[in-house]
Design a protein around this motif. Sequence first.
Motif, short mmCIF file in Angstrom:
data_model
loop_
_atom_site.label_atom_id
_atom_site.label_comp_id
_atom_site.label_asym_id
_atom_site.label_seq_id
_atom_site.Cartn_x
_atom_site.Cartn_y
_atom_site.Cartn_z
N PRO A 73 0.83 -1.20 0.00
CA PRO A 73 0.00 0.00 0.00
C PRO A 73 0.87 1.26 0.00
N LEU A 74 0.58 2.18 -0.91
CA LEU A 74 1.31 3.44 -1.00
C LEU A 74 0.32 4.59 -0.83
N PRO A 75 0.19 5.14 0.36
CA PRO A 75 -0.74 6.25 0.57
C PRO A 75 -0.26 7.55 -0.05
N SER A 76 1.08 7.69 -0.20
CA SER A 76 1.67 8.89 -0.81
C SER A 76 3.04 8.52 -1.33
N THR A 77 3.78 9.49 -1.80
CA THR A 77 5.13 9.22 -2.30
C THR A 77 6.17 9.27 -1.19
N SER A 78 5.77 9.57 0.03
CA SER A 78 6.72 9.66 1.14
C SER A 78 7.36 8.30 1.41
#
Length: 292
Positions: A10-15
Amino acid sequence: MKDVRKILLPLPSTSNAEAALVRGGNFARRFGAHLAVLHVRPDGRDIAPLAGEGMSGAMVEDLMRSADHESARHAHDVHTLFERYTAANPDIKIVPLHSTYPDATPSISFTVIRGAESEIIPAQARLSDFTLVPHPNSGDDVSSSETLHAVLFDSGRPVVMAPRTVPAGLIRRVCIGWNGTAESSSALRGALAWAQTAEAVRVLHCGDYQRRGPSAKDVVEYLAAHSIKADTAEFQPVERDVGKGLLAACREFEADMLAMGAYSHSRLRQLILGGVTRHVLENADITVLMSR
């Protein structure tokens, strides 16, 4: 390696997402597995029930539009990062999610689902061999990371936390933190996939950390039954901190991965008083597998 066929990322953002993608790609290659990249896009309509009393309908609409615009930006940025990664790694085949994954061939997919992360990600994780999560931002309270804990407590599968920085190479040296508990036993089972092909495996134990249960020597015998050669090392707390001593022992071994049980004590107690799990989450600079 047949034990690992599907990895959820899971990638909620690029952080910290690039480091997680690189580690996930390495895992896909190592196991000939599918890396299912998932972005959960919050629904702006979910904000309406949370709007404060006294807010006009127009104000609520503005909040919803703003939230939707922000979620669209995150989805675009994550997909752009995905495209950049796959373009640079053509050996990992792009296939649709839920297709028949090529046997022993690393593959990858990208999916966007609207909804609540705390519900969708654990549900997806239950039919994945393990879930890889990006390391939360160093400025955040890592021990309160919702995605990581949602998987850990509500999926029944291990969670692997990627390092903050892009890792170099495959995992070759594995440490297993052992204290005799059911949680450490679950982590031991999860670590077998890496331990079977590692160059070196070490079982770490500490008198101040041990609970009633099998000893580290018993773990070495169990690993030998799986044709895995391992040694043991007893470590000492550093400044009375078991977690700090555990990470120091990993550094001494030059480990690429640490596998350990999570929250033998309650999460609330660890949030208030501190604990081994919390220290490792907040301070580890290597890949960490945790299980309950």
